[in-house]
Design an enzyme around this catalytic site. Structure first.
Site, short mmCIF file in Angstrom:
data_model
loop_
_atom_site.label_atom_id
_atom_site.label_comp_id
_atom_site.label_asym_id
_atom_site.label_seq_id
_atom_site.Cartn_x
_atom_site.Cartn_y
_atom_site.Cartn_z
N LYS A 1 41.09 50.69 40.22
CA LYS A 1 40.98 49.75 41.34
C LYS A 1 39.99 48.60 41.06
CE LYS A 1 42.41 52.78 45.11
NZ LYS A 1 42.12 53.27 46.46
N ASP B 1 43.05 49.45 51.97
CA ASP B 1 42.53 50.78 52.36
C ASP B 1 41.76 50.73 53.68
OD1 ASP B 1 43.56 52.25 50.21
OD2 ASP B 1 41.84 51.79 48.94
#
Ligand code: ATR
Length: 279
Positions: A66, A102
């Protein structure tokens, strides 16, 4: 021509995203397919170049890439840049644009339990990557306070110092947070405590939980951690990690297709995939 979508990770075999997104493509009659790719760190740059050459519509990035993906993207959205983590990439006319869905995924899921964070006191348990994503995103919603409690106190303090958004915050040990639990309207559990196979452990004791608190755990295996079970017994509204997972996927799907998908359908799909796998 069929559009390709993907998820890159290491490991990737257990990702629930391919089945979830392929079901949505079929449901909305979109001619596209979503594939998992097991990419080692040393191959990440080549993989991104390959996806660009192939003209993919977009892709997700999961652990451990990420942060590492950021230098290989053309544009990174401000929140994702501040977080130092991207989980969704959109191919915008040949330019790869990175986002992080997220935190907003978590917020969308939370909405049903707590429509606004105005005047709320929030406690985040844990100070790792997941906590960082939620902390920065929630700070933008300006609750009254967001405190961070962690086994390693310095990590909680560093996270507070790193936050680029203005928010009142204090760092506590898990024990101290347990003693102060009655202060909080919303508690978000982001540590690995309670995750299978360590299902018998609690991050903090719930004895002092406020009446009507909302308690969330980002873990979804097991579906109800011991922490959530005990919070429920104390009268809290509880939310497991399924909502956050499903909503982050829904927000990615919306960025790729312009369609905000059917959340219940996605949840059922994920629960089916977890069937037999939980615990
Ligand atoms: P993620 O990216 O999923 O947040 P991480 O960055 O490895 O994962 O963070 C894990 C979190 O769980 C950390 O807050 C960690 O606490 P430390 O910073 O003290 O390591 C917490 N954690 C993991 N195992 C723990 C344990 N046995 N007791 C208390 N906290 C634990």
């Amino acid at each position: 021509m069929k559009k390709l979508y993907a998820v890159l990770g290491d490991p990737i075999g257990h990702s629930m995203s391919p089945i979830m997104h392929n079901d949505l493509f079929e449901h909305y009659k979109i001619d596209a397919h979503y594939l998992p790719f097991h990419i080692k760190n040393e191959n990440l740059e080549d993989a991104v170049k390959g996806l660009k050459a192939l003209g993919v519509g977009g892709f997700n990035i999961t652990v451990p890439h990420k942060s590492a993906i950021i230098p290989f993207l053309d544009v990174v959205d401000e929140l994702a840049l501040n977080l130092g983590a991207v989980n969704t990439v959109v191919n915008d006319g040949g330019k790869f644009i990175g986002y992080n869905t997220d935190g907003h995924g978590f917020l969308r899921g939370l909405n049903a339990y707590m429509p606004t964070l105005d005047g709320k006191k929030v406690l985040i348990l844990g100070a790792g990557g997941a906590a960082r994503g939620l902390y920065f995103t929630l700070a933008l919603e300006r609750p009254m306070v967001i405190d961070i409690a962690n086994r390693t106190l310095e990590k909680a303090s560093s996270l507070i110092e790193a936050c680029p958004y203005s928010i009142a915050s204090n760092a506590f040990t898990l024990e101290e947070a347990g003693r102060r639990l009655v202060e909080y309207d919303l508690i978000i559990q982001t540590t690995t405590i309670g995750m299978s196979p360590r299902i018998a452990e609690l991050p903090v004791n719930v004895t002092n939980l406020k009446k009507n608190a909302v308690v969330c755990d980002i873990i979804y295996n097991p579906l109800e951690t011991l922490f959530l079970q005990e919070a429920k017994l104390k009268g809290a509204s509880i939310q497991n990690g399924i909502d956050m997972f499903v909503y982050q996927g829904a927000l990615a799907f919306e960025k790729w297709t312009g369609i905000f998908p059917d959340i219940e359908r996605m949840k059922n799909n994920v629960l089916q995939q977890l069937g037999g796998k939980t615990c």
